[in-house]
Design a protein around this motif. Structure first.
Motif, PDB file in Angstrom:
ATOM      1  N   LEU A  42       0.835  -0.757  -0.626  1.00  0.00           N
ATOM      2  CA  LEU A  42      -0.574   0.154  -0.114  1.00  0.00           C
ATOM      3  C   LEU A  42       0.453   1.424  -0.083  1.00  0.00           C
ATOM      4  CD1 LEU A  42      -2.523  -0.868   3.071  1.00  0.00           C
ATOM      5  CD2 LEU A  42      -2.483  -1.621   0.609  1.00  0.00           C
ATOM      6  N   ALA A  43       2.238   1.010  -0.163  1.00  0.00           N
ATOM      7  CA  ALA A  43       3.187   2.318   0.621  1.00  0.00           C
ATOM      8  C   ALA A  43       4.043   2.552  -0.795  1.00  0.00           C
ATOM      9  CB  ALA A  43       3.869   1.738   1.205  1.00  0.00           C
ATOM     10  N   GLN A  44       3.509   4.484  -0.566  1.00  0.00           N
ATOM     11  CA  GLN A  44       4.695   4.839  -1.076  1.00  0.00           C
ATOM     12  C   GLN A  44       5.236   5.603  -0.818  1.00  0.00           C
ATOM     13  OE1 GLN A  44       1.556   7.606  -2.864  1.00  0.00           O
ATOM     14  NE2 GLN A  44      -0.156   6.432  -3.917  1.00  0.00           N
ATOM     15  N   PRO A  45       6.538   6.647  -2.048  1.00  0.00           N
ATOM     16  CA  PRO A  45       7.521   6.757  -1.081  1.00  0.00           C
ATOM     17  C   PRO A  45       6.922   8.525  -0.274  1.00  0.00           C
ATOM     18  CG  PRO A  45       8.255   6.741  -3.409  1.00  0.00           C
ATOM     19  CD  PRO A  45       6.467   6.498  -3.335  1.00  0.00           C
ATOM     20  N   GLY A  46       7.531   8.524   1.068  1.00  0.00           N
ATOM     21  CA  GLY A  46       7.740   9.067   1.935  1.00  0.00           C
ATOM     22  C   GLY A  46       6.513   8.672   3.046  1.00  0.00           C
ATOM     23  N   ASP A  47       5.933   7.378   3.096  1.00  0.00           N
ATOM     24  CA  ASP A  47       4.609   6.995   3.732  1.00  0.00           C
ATOM     25  C   ASP A  47       5.619   6.596   5.244  1.00  0.00           C
ATOM     26  OD1 ASP A  47       2.066   7.512   2.353  1.00  0.00           O
ATOM     27  OD2 ASP A  47       2.485   5.313   1.533  1.00  0.00           O
ATOM     28  N   VAL A  48       4.955   6.075   6.218  1.00  0.00           N
ATOM     29  CA  VAL A  48       5.365   5.433   7.616  1.00  0.00           C
ATOM     30  C   VAL A  48       4.674   4.176   7.674  1.00  0.00           C
ATOM     31  CG1 VAL A  48       5.480   5.748   9.951  1.00  0.00           C
ATOM     32  CG2 VAL A  48       6.202   7.587   8.447  1.00  0.00           C
ATOM     33  N   LEU A  49       5.799   3.176   7.612  1.00  0.00           N
ATOM     34  CA  LEU A  49       4.786   2.361   7.978  1.00  0.00           C
ATOM     35  C   LEU A  49       4.891   1.591   9.628  1.00  0.00           C
ATOM     36  CD1 LEU A  49       5.152   1.866   4.997  1.00  0.00           C
ATOM     37  CD2 LEU A  49       5.029  -1.257   5.118  1.00  0.00           C
ATOM     38  N   VAL A  50       3.812   1.758  10.545  1.00  0.00           N
ATOM     39  CA  VAL A  50       4.221   0.871  11.853  1.00  0.00           C
ATOM     40  C   VAL A  50       3.813  -0.544  11.849  1.00  0.00           C
ATOM     41  CG1 VAL A  50       3.883   1.211  13.899  1.00  0.00           C
ATOM     42  CG2 VAL A  50       3.692   3.132  12.787  1.00  0.00           C
ATOM     43  N   LEU A  51       4.724  -1.718  11.811  1.00  0.00           N
ATOM     44  CA  LEU A  51       4.600  -2.804  12.143  1.00  0.00           C
ATOM     45  C   LEU A  51       4.731  -3.803  13.669  1.00  0.00           C
ATOM     46  CD1 LEU A  51       6.198  -3.897   8.126  1.00  0.00           C
ATOM     47  CD2 LEU A  51       4.406  -3.096   8.758  1.00  0.00           C
ATOM     48  N   PRO A  52       4.350  -5.027  13.621  1.00  0.00           N
ATOM     49  CA  PRO A  52       3.965  -5.169  14.435  1.00  0.00           C
ATOM     50  C   PRO A  52       5.844  -6.343  14.279  1.00  0.00           C
ATOM     51  CG  PRO A  52       1.861  -5.999  13.389  1.00  0.00           C
ATOM     52  CD  PRO A  52       2.825  -5.294  12.735  1.00  0.00           C
ATOM     53  N   THR A  53       5.889  -6.434  13.958  1.00  0.00           N
ATOM     54  CA  THR A  53       7.078  -7.104  13.663  1.00  0.00           C
ATOM     55  C   THR A  53       8.087  -6.814  12.781  1.00  0.00           C
ATOM     56  OG1 THR A  53       7.620 -10.049  13.153  1.00  0.00           O
ATOM     57  CG2 THR A  53       6.333  -8.752  11.468  1.00  0.00           C
TER      58      THR A  53
END
Length: 422
Positions: A42-53
């Protein structure tokens, strides 16, 4: 869809949440946590991903290559969820709030996209000053609907109001009521399906058949002992002779509900593993399901809910029965984004599934094997490996895109040979 937004997102992968299971359970949650790196699609440049692993390195490099992303285009905060509590709670407990705040404040106009609209996520993201995508402010009515409709009892109450056909069932508040409801069905020569009031992905599902009537107490005691951490509350439904398992993926947009796609689901042992979209044959039941999706969406829209949801259904004896709703992102929401991202001007047939593989290939070697076999995704068709969860469940997770059902079927056969799929 991902190619239309002009602002960054904080993709908040709260797979541990209050909407799917009342009390997080290792069996249910670990499988979901392991697939959370799929948020990269789903991500594009500039996005932040908060992942549980932490995302597996080989998968991460592969996904970046498929999407044309460079290392660092997307910033990741990986949160240790060894303790099974909601993601927002774990960010606070581990002292990561300030770090995440710094990451998002560097991105003007950033909005949040949680996997599930539960209170811990909404409260935490609001404290960070992050509006949730689709909302200026999340109304209380939207939250209340999400919590109520992700229970089997709440779904059945709303379905009766909207006039949506459901499998005959009884809501049970304690073990006595549960036993009586199952025994009544078995006494009529009908099998029973026992579902936890709040559950997803087939967690806590039990099938009891008439010939097991003499063992009912032993079966129920054994089943309930594995769910001792969950509060009481069940739905007992008639066990139907299922012909198809279907779903309609919907979106509650600013202007009203929109139909996204209809799919035919693969549900071994009652648990979702994959989906074929569109189904191979168009039937009147698909039109009926679409109409129910729009009616359901109209009520959700009136509640103030914005974002994805679905209605799941079965066909039995030529009739359609709606079995549940998921008022959140689903196992195919990200796939719809990915398909449209890869084939923005087309209308491909696609199959997503997860199957155990006998092959000893590691992930990087599997990617090379797909390329050598000529079935790796390219130019609108082929295979994409959507996650790497083999360390948890030995499964290869994949998406196949084709021009038609015949091409998808042929690609699946070739993929099975390459990866040794069961």
């Amino acid at each position: 869809m991902p190619d239309t937004r002009s602002y960054p997102l904080c993709l908040f992968a709260n797979f541990v949440n209050e909407l799917m299971v009342r009390v997080p359970d290792e069996r249910h949650t670990r499988a979901l946590v392991s697939v959370s790196p799929r948020k990269i699609w789903l991500a594009q440049p500039g996005d932040v991903l908060v992942l549980p692993t932490e995302p597996p390195a080989d998968f991460w490099a592969y996904a970046h290559g498929v999407l044309g992303l460079f290392p660092g285009d997307v910033e990741v905060l990986a949160v240790d969820t060894t303790v099974l509590r909601p993601l927002a709670t774990r960010v606070r407990e581990l002292g990561l709030t300030d770090r995440l705040h710094a990451m998002v404040t560097q991105r003007p106009g950033i909005r949040a996209m949680p996997f599930a609209l539960d209170r811990p996520a909404v409260e935490f993201l609001t404290e960070l000053g992050l509006p949730i995508d689709g909302y200026d402010t999340v109304p209380l009515s939207a939250l209340e609907s999400a919590y109520a409709l992700n229970t089997k009892s709440g779904f059945h109450r709303r379905a009766a109001e909207v006039g949506i056909p459901t499998v005959p069932g009884v809501v049970c508040g304690d073990r006595g009521e549960l036993r009586a409801a199952v025994a009544a069905l078995l006494g009529r020569g009908i099998g029973a399906v026992v579902k936890l009031d709040r559950s997803s992905n087939g967690f806590g599902l039990l099938f009891v058949r008439p010939e097991q009537a003499g063992e009912l107490d032993r079966i129920l005691d054994g089943h309930l002992s594995t769910l001792s951490g969950q509060p009481a509350g069940w739905l007992v439904e008639e066990l139907m002779p299922v012909d198809q398992v279907l779903t309609v993926e919907m979106w509650s947009a600013a202007g009203g509900p929109q139909l996204v796609h209809i799919g035919q689901m693969n549900t071994p042992n009652g648990s979702f593993s994959g989906q074929l979209t569109p189904p191979p044959q168009h039937t009147p039941q698909l039109d009926e399901l679409a109409a129910h999706g729009m009616a359901w969406g109209a009520r959700l829209h009136a509640d103030g809910y914005r974002g994805p949801f679905d209605l799941d259904a079965i066909t039995a004896r030529g009739r359609l029965y709606i079995t549940e709703t998921n008022v959140r992102r689903t196992g195919t929401t990200y796939l719809e984004y990915l398909v449209r991202r890869l084939v923005p001007d087309g209308d491909p047939v696609w199959l997503a599934d997860s199957r155990v593989g006998a092959s000893g290939l590691d992930f990087a070697a599997a990617v090379e094997a797909l390329e050598s076999a000529g079935i790796a995704y390219s130019g609108g068709t082929g295979v994409v490996l959507t996650a790497d969860t083999r360390a948890v469940d030995r499964r290869w997770r994949f998406l196949i895109l084709g021009h038609d059902h015949a091409q998808v079927s042929e690609l699946e056969k070739r993929l099975a040979d390459v990866l040794g799929l069961d």
